[in-house]
Design an enzyme around this catalytic site. Structure first.
Site, short mmCIF file in Angstrom:
data_model
loop_
_atom_site.label_atom_id
_atom_site.label_comp_id
_atom_site.label_asym_id
_atom_site.label_seq_id
_atom_site.Cartn_x
_atom_site.Cartn_y
_atom_site.Cartn_z
N ASP A 92 7.82 70.02 32.60
CA ASP A 92 8.38 70.10 33.95
C ASP A 92 9.35 71.27 34.00
O ASP A 92 10.12 71.46 33.05
CB ASP A 92 9.14 68.80 34.25
N HIS A 151 10.04 78.44 39.61
CA HIS A 151 10.49 77.03 39.63
C HIS A 151 9.80 76.19 38.55
O HIS A 151 10.22 75.08 38.28
CB HIS A 151 10.23 76.41 41.01
#
Ligand code: F6P
Length: 520
Positions: free
Chosen positions: A404, A183
């Site tokens: 991110d 992720h």
């Protein structure tokens, strides 16, 4: 197409087997009654849970994870059993001691892999004790999965806490298909190769049948790191490639070649959920309250977990610069700054909070006037209805991540604008920039002056331009929602053709060639 149709209607002569999801945290929220000490629990509400729920229910399945709270196993287990009856799939807890939480979760996961994979090597605390704790807890997870698995199950392991689970399972003789999805970003070789346990981490990843990354760039970074230690052969040019890796050196006998697939699967949100919620009666009530508070003022919205990867300090400095350079905006603009408490036991997070609050108070101290406070600061979690109301009310959403994996806040914001209003100002270092680069105003969050310029541009943008951008963003997110993500991953691990899943181009950081926004 709904997830049930596409994943379960595939013509197959044998049952696809159950889905066994493994993640650090169980998708369950526990609470303890203060008076009686009794535990109760309910399922979490995230996008991943809603996307996987239909598959787990339809194929049958089990979710294995850490309950996230310290407590006796027995009462938590009975809570999980009760909840399993309600949800229609199994929930299996992996219980961690305080030492394990410290070494595995806070230590190796969050003080080594987290900063390293976000390119912040100097924030890493490379402690061998943390590595031992990580190995031990990964073995513990593998034991639990080995215990509950059935021969035909598809095992899907999530995220950086659990890279070693497949290796543990193989040692238990488990030969099922095992997938992994990362992720967070995967760093480039000059960063990754500094990890003292790089061989073990790469070796652990090679035990999976399919490794999914958020972006093409992460996938390529992984391949480049692999080439430092392995001879690598790649086949295929699409979203998913087949990879053979043979160690360049081997201590024992003939080196073994690992065969697996790698690909990029940008995670997303339940678009329809956010879209519908934004127009619901419940949100309309919260919106009214926000209108009373903010009136006609332009609202910049910021929503992040308290994390040093989110660029919160840079965001404050850019907003300060905007106020300094544009006095005409005074009293006309507010920043609604929502910070969600996170990893509060770790020093870096505690220090960040102190620094952030100092900056907020400096800015407010300098510019506040009767009737106008430039930054409305919240350090708390928000209900879904309030979140939706803020999204919908905000004229500008500012996402300033220094790095991110994806950033789902950016996607949730767009999905919450059914009338194509609102402007997304997005860091080029968020994974989401790859998909959203044509509709968002991109920023380099380290560049304080230009970010302030971008905010000004967003503040004065023409309605037509804003609408056109938001329409593009929403179209993209609707097409590539969370169900698309689950489908494409499960199809890829089943070895199906992914022609229907178009490759999403990279965002390449740097100045756009012409105009203000890089066009895909
Ligand atoms: O983005 C990675 C992630 O681990 C998410 O899965 C999670 O929601 C978030 O970071 C916060 O993580 P945690 O509170 O479990 O450390």
């Amino acid at each position: 197409m709904g997830i049930l149709e596409s994943v379960t209607s595939t013509k197959s002569t044998h049952s696809p087997g159950r889905l066994l999801v493994v993640s650090n945290r169980l998708p369950v929220v526990f609470s303890k009654d203060k008076k009686t000490g009794a535990w109760s629990s309910k399922t979490g509400s995230g996008g991943l849970v809603s996307a996987l729920m239909p598959v787990l229910r339809d194929r049958g399945g089990v979710w294995v994870g850490w309950p996230g709270v310290a407590g006796d196993d027995a009462p938590l287990n009975s809570c999980l059993e009760k909840l399993s009856d309600e949800t229609g799939y199994g929930l299996e807890g992996v219980y961690l001691t305080d030492d394990e939480v410290e070494g595995f979760y806070e230590g190796f996961s969050n003080e080594i892999i987290w900063p390293l994979f976000h390119d912040l090597v100097s924030d890493c605390r490379f402690s061998p004790e943390h590595w031992q704790a990580y190995r031990q807890v990964n073995r513990k997870f593998a034991e639990k999965v080995a215990e509950v698995h059935e021969p035909n199950d598809l095992i899907w392991v999530h995220d950086y806490h659990l890279i070693g689970v497949a290796a543990g399972l193989r040692r238990h003789g488990v030969s099922n298909r095992i997938g992994f999805f990362l992720h967070i970003p995967f760093p480039p070789p000059d960063i990754f190769l500094k990890l003292p346990w790089r061989d073990e981490i790469l070796g652990g990843l090679l035990e999976y049948d399919l490794i999914g990354f958020q972006t093409m760039r992460d996938c390529r970074n992984f391949q480049r790191c692999l080439r430092a230690l392995y001879r690598v052969n790649l086949r295929g040019k699409g979203q998913v490639q087949s990879l053979n890796a043979t160690p360049l050196s081997s201590d024992a006998g003939a080196p073994e070649t690992k065969r697996l697939r790698v690909g990029s699967f940008p995670i997303s949100i339940d678009f329809d959920y956010y879209n519908n919620l934004a127009s619901s009666k419940e949100v309309a009530d919260s919106l009214k309250a926000l209108h009373l508070t903010f009136g006609d003022r332009l609202m910049i919205l910021s929503i992040d977990r308290l994390d040093y990867t989110k660029g919160l300090l840079q965001k404050m400095r850019s907003f300060r610069r905007l106020l300094k350079e544009h006095p005409e905006l005074h009293e006309k603009i507010v920043l609604s700054l929502h910070v969600v408490p996170s990893r509060e036991s770790i020093d870096q997070y505690k220090n960040l909070r102190i620094e952030l609050e100092r900056l907020v108070s400096q800015i407010n101290g300098r510019w506040t006037r009767p009737g106008w406070i430039p930054i409305h600061y919240f350090y708390q979690s928000m209900s879904q209805a309030d979140l939706s109301a803020y999204y919908r009310r905000a004229d500008i959403m500012l996402v300033s991540s220094l790095k991110d994996g994806m950033n789902l806040v950016a996607k949730e914001y767009c999905a919450s604008h059914p009338h194509n209003s609102g402007v997304l100002v997005l860091s080029e270092f968020a994974g989401a920039a790859a998909e959203l680069q044509t509709g968002a105003l991109l920023i380099n969050p380290y560049d304080i002056d230009r970010t302030a310029d971008r905010l000004h541009e967003a503040a004065v943008i023409g309605d037509d331009d804003a609408t056109q951008r938001m329409r593009k963003l929403r179209r993209k997110i609707k097409r590539h929602d969370i169900y698309h993500w689950v489908n494409s991953y499960l199809n890829a691990i089943a070895g199906r053709d992914l022609a229907d899943f178009p490759k999403i181009e990279d965002y390449v950081p740097g100045p756009p060639p012409t105009g203000q926004t890089r066009q895909a």
